[in-house]
Write an enzyme that holds these catalytic residues in place. Structure first.
Site, PDB file in Angstrom:
ATOM      1  N   PRO A   1       0.842  -1.199   0.000  1.00  0.00           N
ATOM      2  CA  PRO A   1       0.000   0.000   0.000  1.00  0.00           C
ATOM      3  C   PRO A   1       0.876   1.248   0.000  1.00  0.00           C
ATOM      4  CG  PRO A   1      -0.025  -1.062   2.160  1.00  0.00           C
ATOM      5  CD  PRO A   1       0.744  -1.961   1.241  1.00  0.00           C
ATOM      6  N   HIS A   2       0.412   2.269  -0.674  1.00  0.00           N
ATOM      7  CA  HIS A   2       1.194   3.504  -0.737  1.00  0.00           C
ATOM      8  C   HIS A   2       0.260   4.685  -0.930  1.00  0.00           C
ATOM      9  CE1 HIS A   2       0.915   1.668  -4.741  1.00  0.00           C
ATOM     10  NE2 HIS A   2       0.830   2.902  -5.207  1.00  0.00           N
ATOM     11  N   ALA A   3       0.750   5.844  -0.524  1.00  0.00           N
ATOM     12  CA  ALA A   3      -0.070   7.044  -0.623  1.00  0.00           C
ATOM     13  C   ALA A   3       0.819   8.281  -0.635  1.00  0.00           C
ATOM     14  CB  ALA A   3      -1.035   7.114   0.565  1.00  0.00           C
TER      15      ALA A   3
END
Length: 154
Positions: free
Chosen positions: A65-67
């Site tokens: 997951p990344h943001a």
């Protein structure tokens, strides 16, 4: 760029059982808040917004997951090892037990992509994943992750 510059030793956690993706993101938000001073709620919201575009479970028990986070100055990461794998809507439909989250500045362009490529390459290494799955100590997990491959700047 190498993982040691991205992953603080305080940003690693081993969890017995995770009940949902939302709970996982909340734990990642707590890690990001304590290790990097990020807004816990802002981090969770950013992870959920990115996940709504498509699942970040890349297969073989791994999720990335990344943001992008407003106000962040550099790419940072958080790692969680789940003792009990959880459903993550991964591309291979297998449950996930290794989670490496990346948080990048909102305007980070190429650095975010380089970090994501580095983490992806590291997590595709079967030997590294086997070592990660065999250890519960956060300091040992950090050592395993930071001994991984490095990429040269373009």
């Amino acid at each position: 760029m190498n993982i040691a510059k991205i992953l603080d030793p305080q940003a690693i956690k081993v969890v017995g059982k995770m009940t949902s993706k939302k709970r996982l993101f909340q734990d990642l938000g707590e890690i990001a808040a304590s290790a990097y001073g990020l807004s816990e709620n802002g981090t969770v919201d950013a992870l959920q917004a990115r996940e709504s575009l498509g699942p970040t479970g890349v297969g073989h028990g791994i999720a990335l997951p990344h943001a992008r986070i407003e106000g962040l100055e550099r790419v940072v990461g958080a790692f969680m090892r789940l003792e009990s794998p959880m459903d993550f809507d991964a591309v291979d439909r297998q449950p996930v037990d290794l989670v490496f989250a990346l948080f990048a500045p909102a305007e980070s362009g190429v650095d975010h992509l380089k970090a994501l490529a580095l983490v992806s390459r590291t997590m595709r290494d079967n030997d590294i994943c086997a070592k990660l799955r065999a250890n519960n100590d956060p300091a040992t997990l950090h050592a395993i992750l930071t001994e991984g491959p490095a990429i040269k700047a373009a």
